[in-house]
Write an enzyme that holds these catalytic residues in place. Structure first.
Site, PDB file in Angstrom:
ATOM      1  N   PRO A 297      28.040 -26.207  37.085  1.00 49.18           N
ATOM      2  CA  PRO A 297      28.738 -25.303  36.243  1.00 49.18           C
ATOM      3  C   PRO A 297      27.850 -24.236  35.466  1.00 49.18           C
ATOM      4  CG  PRO A 297      29.423 -27.615  35.862  1.00 49.18           C
ATOM      5  CD  PRO A 297      28.114 -27.609  36.874  1.00 49.18           C
ATOM      6  N   GLU A 298      28.315 -23.027  35.392  1.00 48.40           N
ATOM      7  CA  GLU A 298      27.767 -22.051  34.711  1.00 48.40           C
ATOM      8  C   GLU A 298      28.187 -21.557  33.393  1.00 48.40           C
ATOM      9  OE1 GLU A 298      26.967 -18.624  37.340  1.00 48.40           O
ATOM     10  OE2 GLU A 298      26.779 -19.955  39.095  1.00 48.40           O
TER      11      GLU A 298
END
Length: 270
Positions: free
Chosen positions: A2-3
C-alpha cells in the site's frame, strides 16, 4: 505494498469510527508483526481517547489524549477491518471503542508494524527524522527538488523514491507522475530542467489526489477499511501497461530500476 493514497484512504476511513472515541479494549493476538508489538501498548491505550488521526509518508497515526500516538504501517498486505463479522486468524490487533465499534488490523504476511511514540517526539522518531517533505504539503517545491537533484547522476525516478528527498512516494505514483510531466524515468536527476521540475511537482500532487479520491489502487490484498476496493488502477496511464498504447499511440515500455518495474512512454517522455 500500500502506498501513500492507500494509507491516506485508510486513515480517513478509520477517522469516521475512531476520532473522538475512547479505546475501551485493545488486544494483541500474537507477539509481533515485522517487529514486536510495544510491551506497554495495551496498558497505554486502554481507556485513552483518540484526539485525531493523521499520516506521515506511508505510516498511519492515531493520536490520543495521553500524548502518545500509535503509529502503524501496513507492510505488504496489511489492512484495517471495521466491524468484522468475526475475528480471523490474520487479525493480529483488535481495538474496541466505547461506542461498541470493532477494528481489526489484518496482516497475512506480517510485514506491517505497530509502534507507540510520544506525540511530541514524532518528528524525532528514527523512522521520521530523516524524511523529506510530504508530497501533498507545502515543502515539496521545484526548488526543493532542484537542490536535492543538483549534480546527481542517479536516475530521477530512483531519487523520487528516496524517502529522504520526498516522503511517501511509491513506485506506482512516481511512474504516473513522470509520465504526466513528460520526464523520462532514466534521465539523470541533475539534468532535469527547472521547467520540467515545475511541471513535475503539480503532477505529483494531482496523481496522488486523484488516487485518494478513487480510494487508492488495489494491488493483491489491498482494500479500504470499509471493505471496498480502490479504483484508481483503471486510470493508470502507464503503470502495469507494458505494450499497451500510450495516449500518443506508441507502446508503453518497461525497464527495471533498483529492482522495481518502471513503466513509461519513450515517445512522450524525454
Amino acid at each position: 505494498m500500500p502506498e501513500l493514497p492507500e494509507v491516506e484512504t485508510t486513515v480517513r476511513g478509520l477517522a469516521h469510527v475512531l476520532d473522538g472515541q475512547v479505546i475501551a479494549r485493545i488486544e494483541t493476538r500474537r507477539a509481533d508483526l515485522r517487529r514486536p508489538f510495544p510491551p506497554n501498548l495495551v496498558q497505554a491505550l486502554t481507556g485513552a481517547r483518540v484526539t485525531s488521526l493523521g499520516r506521515r509518508a506511508k505510516y498511519g497515526l492515531i493520536h490520543t489524549d495521553r500524548d502518545q500516538t500509535m503509529v502503524f504501517h501496513l507492510g505488504m498486505s496489511g489492512r484495517w477491518r471495521i466491524d468484522p463479522d468475526e475475528i480471523g486468524k490474520h487479525d493480529h490487533l483488535v481495538l474496541e471503542t466505547g461506542a461498541g465499534r470493532t477494528l481489526a488490523l489484518n496482516d497475512a504476511r506480517r510485514f506491517g508494524s505497530v509502534d507507540l511514540v510520544d506525540t511530541g517526539a514524532l518528528e524525532q522518531w528514527p523512522q521520521f527524522a530523516a524524511m523529506g517533505p510530504e508530497p501533498l504539503g507545502p515543502g515539496l517545491t521545484s526548488a526543493h527538488l532542484a537542490k536535492a537533484f543538483e549534480n546527481r547522476f542517479a536516475a530521477v525516478k530512483l531519487l523520487l523514491l528516496d524517502q529522504q528527498i520526498v516522503a511517501g512516494l511509491g513506485n506506482i505514483y512516481v511512474c504516473e507522475a513522470l509520465h504526466r510531466a513528460k520526464i523520462h524515468p532514466e534521465r539523470e536527476a541533475g539534468k532535469v530542467s527547472r521547467a520540467a521540475l515545475n511541471r513535475l511537482v503539480p503532477e505529483i500532487r494531482a496523481v496522488l489526489e486523484e488516487a485518494i479520491r478513487a480510494g487508492g489502487s488495489t494491488l493483491r490484498d489491498y482494500v479500504r477499511p470499509d471493505g471496498e476496493l480502490g479504483y484508481f488502477a483503471k486510470d493508470w496511464r502507464v503503470y502495469g501497461r507494458e505494450g499497451d498504447p500510450c495516449a500518443c499511440g506508441k507502446p508503453v515500455s518497461r525497464v527495471v530500476q533498483g529492482g522495481r518495474s518502471t513503466f513509461f512512454c519513450a515517445s512522450c517522455q524525454k
